[in-house]
Design a protein around this motif. Structure first.
Motif, PDB file in Angstrom:
ATOM      1  N   GLY A 166      10.742 -42.712   1.202  1.00  9.05           N
ATOM      2  CA  GLY A 166       9.944 -42.438   2.405  1.00  9.05           C
ATOM      3  C   GLY A 166       9.081 -41.212   2.210  1.00  9.05           C
ATOM      4  O   GLY A 166       7.966 -41.194   2.434  1.00  9.05           O
ATOM      5  N   GLY A 167       9.570 -40.265   1.265  1.00 11.76           N
ATOM      6  CA  GLY A 167       8.835 -38.804   0.983  1.00 11.76           C
ATOM      7  C   GLY A 167       7.643 -39.384   0.233  1.00 11.76           C
ATOM      8  O   GLY A 167       6.387 -38.836   0.388  1.00 11.76           O
ATOM      9  N   PHE A 168       7.820 -40.139  -0.819  1.00 11.94           N
ATOM     10  CA  PHE A 168       6.807 -40.428  -1.651  1.00 11.94           C
ATOM     11  C   PHE A 168       5.702 -41.257  -1.046  1.00 11.94           C
ATOM     12  O   PHE A 168       4.476 -41.048  -1.178  1.00 11.94           O
ATOM     13  N   LEU A 169       6.188 -42.277  -0.340  1.00 11.24           N
ATOM     14  CA  LEU A 169       5.213 -43.106   0.237  1.00 11.24           C
ATOM     15  C   LEU A 169       4.346 -42.188   1.306  1.00 11.24           C
ATOM     16  O   LEU A 169       3.214 -42.419   1.519  1.00 11.24           O
ATOM     17  N   GLY A 170       4.996 -41.495   2.133  1.00  8.00           N
ATOM     18  CA  GLY A 170       4.455 -40.529   2.916  1.00  8.00           C
ATOM     19  C   GLY A 170       3.257 -39.583   2.257  1.00  8.00           C
ATOM     20  O   GLY A 170       2.317 -39.487   2.890  1.00  8.00           O
ATOM     21  N   TYR A 171       3.888 -38.988   1.106  1.00  2.35           N
ATOM     22  CA  TYR A 171       2.762 -38.096   0.244  1.00  2.35           C
ATOM     23  C   TYR A 171       1.780 -39.011   0.058  1.00  2.35           C
ATOM     24  O   TYR A 171       0.475 -38.457   0.187  1.00  2.35           O
ATOM     25  N   ILE A 172       1.687 -40.177  -0.494  1.00 10.49           N
ATOM     26  CA  ILE A 172       0.487 -40.933  -0.723  1.00 10.49           C
ATOM     27  C   ILE A 172      -0.110 -41.370   0.524  1.00 10.49           C
ATOM     28  O   ILE A 172      -1.551 -41.192   0.686  1.00 10.49           O
ATOM     29  N   ALA A 173       0.372 -41.972   1.629  1.00  9.08           N
ATOM     30  CA  ALA A 173      -0.227 -42.211   2.712  1.00  9.08           C
ATOM     31  C   ALA A 173      -0.651 -40.924   3.554  1.00  9.08           C
ATOM     32  O   ALA A 173      -2.187 -41.092   4.053  1.00  9.08           O
ATOM     33  N   GLY A 174      -0.191 -39.746   3.229  1.00 12.41           N
ATOM     34  CA  GLY A 174      -0.834 -38.478   4.000  1.00 12.41           C
ATOM     35  C   GLY A 174      -2.257 -38.218   3.072  1.00 12.41           C
ATOM     36  O   GLY A 174      -3.116 -37.692   3.907  1.00 12.41           O
ATOM     37  N   TYR A 175      -2.069 -38.381   1.800  1.00  9.62           N
ATOM     38  CA  TYR A 175      -3.491 -38.072   1.158  1.00  9.62           C
ATOM     39  C   TYR A 175      -4.466 -39.101   1.743  1.00  9.62           C
ATOM     40  O   TYR A 175      -5.694 -38.956   1.890  1.00  9.62           O
ATOM     41  N   GLY A 176      -4.113 -40.296   1.903  1.00 10.08           N
ATOM     42  CA  GLY A 176      -5.143 -41.352   2.364  1.00 10.08           C
ATOM     43  C   GLY A 176      -5.716 -41.071   3.494  1.00 10.08           C
ATOM     44  O   GLY A 176      -6.832 -41.016   3.720  1.00 10.08           O
ATOM     45  N   LEU A 177      -4.651 -40.705   4.495  1.00 12.04           N
ATOM     46  CA  LEU A 177      -5.115 -40.274   5.840  1.00 12.04           C
ATOM     47  C   LEU A 177      -6.197 -38.934   5.733  1.00 12.04           C
ATOM     48  O   LEU A 177      -7.086 -38.958   6.484  1.00 12.04           O
ATOM     49  N   ALA A 178      -5.609 -38.120   5.127  1.00 11.43           N
ATOM     50  CA  ALA A 178      -6.532 -36.966   5.040  1.00 11.43           C
ATOM     51  C   ALA A 178      -7.924 -37.054   4.402  1.00 11.43           C
ATOM     52  O   ALA A 178      -8.909 -36.645   5.087  1.00 11.43           O
ATOM     53  N   PHE A 179      -8.189 -38.033   3.471  1.00 17.15           N
ATOM     54  CA  PHE A 179      -9.324 -38.464   2.915  1.00 17.15           C
ATOM     55  C   PHE A 179     -10.155 -39.054   4.098  1.00 17.15           C
ATOM     56  O   PHE A 179     -11.280 -38.828   4.043  1.00 17.15           O
ATOM     57  N   MET A 180      -9.356 -39.841   4.827  1.00 19.14           N
ATOM     58  CA  MET A 180     -10.171 -40.718   5.997  1.00 19.14           C
ATOM     59  C   MET A 180     -10.782 -39.594   7.007  1.00 19.14           C
ATOM     60  O   MET A 180     -11.989 -39.686   7.276  1.00 19.14           O
ATOM     61  N   ILE A 181      -9.759 -38.694   7.293  1.00 20.65           N
ATOM     62  CA  ILE A 181     -10.135 -37.664   8.139  1.00 20.65           C
ATOM     63  C   ILE A 181     -11.407 -36.757   7.618  1.00 20.65           C
ATOM     64  O   ILE A 181     -12.236 -36.334   8.211  1.00 20.65           O
ATOM     65  N   SER A 182     -11.125 -36.636   6.368  1.00 21.21           N
ATOM     66  CA  SER A 182     -12.372 -35.494   5.933  1.00 21.21           C
ATOM     67  C   SER A 182     -13.847 -36.070   5.767  1.00 21.21           C
ATOM     68  O   SER A 182     -14.535 -35.487   5.419  1.00 21.21           O
TER      69      SER A 182
END
Lengths: 303, 410
Positions: B345-361
């Motif tokens: 979960g942590g690994f998937l969350g880390y990847i998804a978190g960056y995906g989201l962060a790039f979308m927001i950025s």
């Protein structure tokens, strides 16, 4: 048949095991005194609820909340830590259960290799190699990567025996190992156990089937948590030869239960019918042994 | 635990989790959402900090700032309390500014007060447009550059102002606004300069100079009924090497000025780069709450699934104990399984978190940052959740009586 030595591996003195408290307290084992020597093939018989399985659980160190003295290979069990008990279960004791008790999601070879995991010191590959060697001795090397449900009852029990033996235990405890098998598979399993006995293993087997006592070197009958008869004591000295179970213990009939509540269990000699059954069983066994080639017919084992 | 046993536990966990794929995926999802939120917050927060750090670095590394109020060292306070002092009386005074400017190695000093009022030119400025009251030194302290005109000067009239390029466009319709007049609380201000576009909505002053108007300190004080609400004092030392001694002298001087009260904060270099925007803290507060709830719920999900797994595998536990497994072996077996869930979960969350962060950025003036601390926090949180919520089922499994367990039929 291999001679049993006079080296005691299991010594029980005044062993008691109770369940419940107060008025509901019941003794499953009620003062059991027993000595089992190295290399004996002991069969424990008796009616349901007589304490056979409880005794086997105690002997296998699965149940340690007992009263009395239990010495396993000279060591008092009640002085051992839980880790030491687990180590003994892993290295010195092999269990064979009536319901096989293989782990269904593991393959046959993984099931057999499982005790080696807890013994430690072997890599995964080495564990599998050793398990494979063990399965080969039971002519199951073609079934290594089968799942337990894909095997017949006899094959499953042979896998269970292979698992019990993979750590080279000195004592094998079998709780009705043929209880779920037909007579043909039963005799194959008994032959395997008999073979192990001949190789010097101590075997303690619980059974309801009097036919199977023909394989044993000693037959113990239990009733109400006590040893009601023991062929060893009946004959005086442990014999190197096959000893026929001379006595069976029966419960007092229910009609007379109230009247006999103070009396001891009735010990009777075997009836003529039972004797005949035993003779047939012995003859059958001898026939099977005679027919057994050193390298067994694989077909027989794949059934 | 031997390495062979560990590898066996890992294999076992893989077996077990693969045999119930949908259940495993749903459990992982809870943790993944939590870790994704944390990763997004941290990567964007750090990205914002790096923007400010870059600005400070460009200024030469000799900048110190003084803010009113005590320093914030507590993470919880940092994310829950907005840093502005708009509605409170500032603890910084004119005498503090005078005392600091008298210190050795202080090259320039610029106090900043922000006044909230309406600004009107040919058109009205949007509500909340900052009116910055400061000294002419701000230009050099903050490296502000002018597109046209000049910056504030003490030798010319106080009724003059410098305007940000974007604000000039809004209130005058053009960036060529020299000579135009802006009206604030009945005062007329002649525009004498227009700033070059900075495009730095996030900065250590907490002011978007592109959308601000800058006026002199004295007239600003008049607009605030005679008292300057100093929001920040920017100081430049004569060299980067002397900055530490300047910070230390400022701390001593202000402590003496404030009778020992530590009601101010002196920051230098990297400390300044902590995000100061209230909106940022609001966003951080909300997302952190979501992340915390999600991680907690995810943890409960793991515990729930592990308890189900223990119940389903009661017989297996009995078998393992009968063939020599010790209590700790069983604990490790189930603990490793729950850790496998939480780490996945942590690994998937880390990847998804960056995906989201790039979308927001894409809607922000900066990019999320990559660093090992974020990966370490994601990993650490996953391990923590897996351990905390996996321990109870594991201990429960290990405590099972082998005889009862062997009798169990699922």
């Amino acid at each position: 048949m291999t001679e049993s030595t006079n080296t005691p591996v299991i010594v029980l003195r005044g062993l008691k095991k109770h369940f419940g408290v107060g008025d509901a307290e019941q003794y499953a084992l009620d003062g059991v005194d027993l000595t089992i020597n190295k290399g004996e093939f002991v069969t424990i018989m008796g009616p349901s609820g007589s304490g056979k399985t409880t005794l086997l659980n105690v002997l296998g160190l699965l149940d340690t909340s007992i009263e009395g003295d239990y010495q396993l290979e000279g060591r008092a069990v009640n002085t051992l830590s839980k880790r030491q008990l687990a180590r003994i279960r892993s290295r010195q004791i092999g269990f064979v259960f009536q319901s096989f008790n293989l782990i269904n999601r593991l393959t046959v070879i993984e099931n057999v290799a499982l005790p080696l995991t807890y013994k430690g010191g072997l890599s995964h590959i080495k564990r599998l190699k050793k398990a494979s060697e063990m399965l080969a001795t039971f002519h199951l090397n073609e079934r290594e990567y089968f799942l337990p449900y894909q095997l017949s009852g006899g094959q499953t029990q042979r896998v269970a025996i292979a698992r019990a033996l993979v750590n080279n235990p000195s004592i094998i405890l079998a709780d009705e190992p043929t209880g779920n098998l037909d007579s043909r598979a039963s005799h194959i399993i008994m032959e395997e156990l008999s073979d192990l006995h001949q190789r010097g293993n101590t075997i303690i087997m619980v059974t309801h089937n009097p036919d199977l006592t023909t394989y044993a070197s000693r037959v113990i009958t239990m009733l109400d948590g006590k040893i009601a008869s023991d062929t060893d004591s009946l004959l005086g000295q442990p014999s190197v030869e096959f000893k026929r179970p001379l006595a069976m213990v029966v419960r007092p009939s229910t009609d007379n239960q109230a009247a006999n509540s103070q009396t001891k269990p009735v010990v009777t000699t075997l009836s003529k019918v039972d004797r005949r059954k035993l003779k047939v069983a012995v003859r059958k066994r001898q026939q099977i042994a005679k027919n057994r080639a050193p390298a067994r017919h694989a077909e027989e084992y794949h059934q | 635990m031997s390495r062979f046993l560990l590898s066996s536990h890992l294999q076992n966990a893989r077996h077990s989790l693969r045999s119930n794929r949908s259940r495993t995926l749903l459990t992982i999802l809870g943790i993944a959402i939590g870790v994704a939120s944390i990763t997004t917050i941290m990567s964007l927060g750090d990205g914002a900090s790096q923007v400010v750090a870059q600005q400070i670095s460009n200024l030469g590394g000799n900048l110190a700032i003084v803010r009113p109020g005590p320093s914030r060292t507590n993470f919880l306070t940092d994310i829950t309390v907005p840093q502005g002092q708009n509605y409170a009386t500032s603890t910084l005074t004119d005498s503090d500014v005078a005392a600091i400017s008298a210190l050795p190695h202080v090259k320039e000093i610029a106090p900043i007060s922000v006044i909230n009022s309406t600004i009107t030119g040919q058109h009205s400025a949007p509500a909340g447009t900052p009116i910055v009251s400061t000294t002419p030194a701000l230009s050099s302290v903050d490296g502000l550059q002018l597109d046209v005109g000049q910056f504030l000067d003490s030798n010319i009239s106080q009724n003059t102002a410098v305007v940000g390029s974007n604000l000039a466009r809004i209130i005058f319709g053009t960036t060529d606004a020299l000579g135009q007049t802006a009206y604030i609380r009945g005062y007329n201000f002649t525009i004498i300069g227009v700033l070059k576009p900075l495009n730095q909505p996030i900065n250590y002053n907490n002011i978007d100079f592109d959308n601000a108007i800058i006026i002199g300190q004295d007239i600003g004080r008049q607009l605030s009924n005679g008292s300057a609400q100093i929001q920040q004092i920017n100081i430049r030392s004569d060299s980067a090497a002397n900055l530490t001694s300047v910070v230390s002298s400022i701390n001593k001087t202000l402590s003496a000025q404030h009778f020992g009260d530590k009601d101010f904060t002196v920051l230098a270099n990297s400390d300044i780069s902590q995000p100061t925007s209230e909106l940022f803290y609001a966003v951080v507060g909300v997302t952190t709450s979501i992340a915390a709830i999600s991680l907690f719920v995810g943890g409960i999900g793991i515990m729930n699934i592990m308890l189900v797994s223990v119940a389903e595998r009661t017989r297996e536990i009995g078998i393992r104990k009968a063939i020599g497994a010790h209590t700790t072996d069983i604990v490790w077996q189930f603990l490793i399984e729950s850790l496998a869930l939480s780490l996945s979960g942590g690994f998937l969350g880390y990847i998804a978190g960056y995906g989201l962060a790039f979308m927001i950025s894409t809607a922000l003036p900066f990019y999320p940052s990559f660093n090992w601390q974020i990966a370490a926090v994601s990993f650490g949180l996953s391990v923590l959740i897996g351990t905390i919520f996996g321990l109870y089922p594991a201990v429960r499994a290990a405590r099972k009586d082998p005889i009862e367990a062997l009798r169990y039929y699922s």
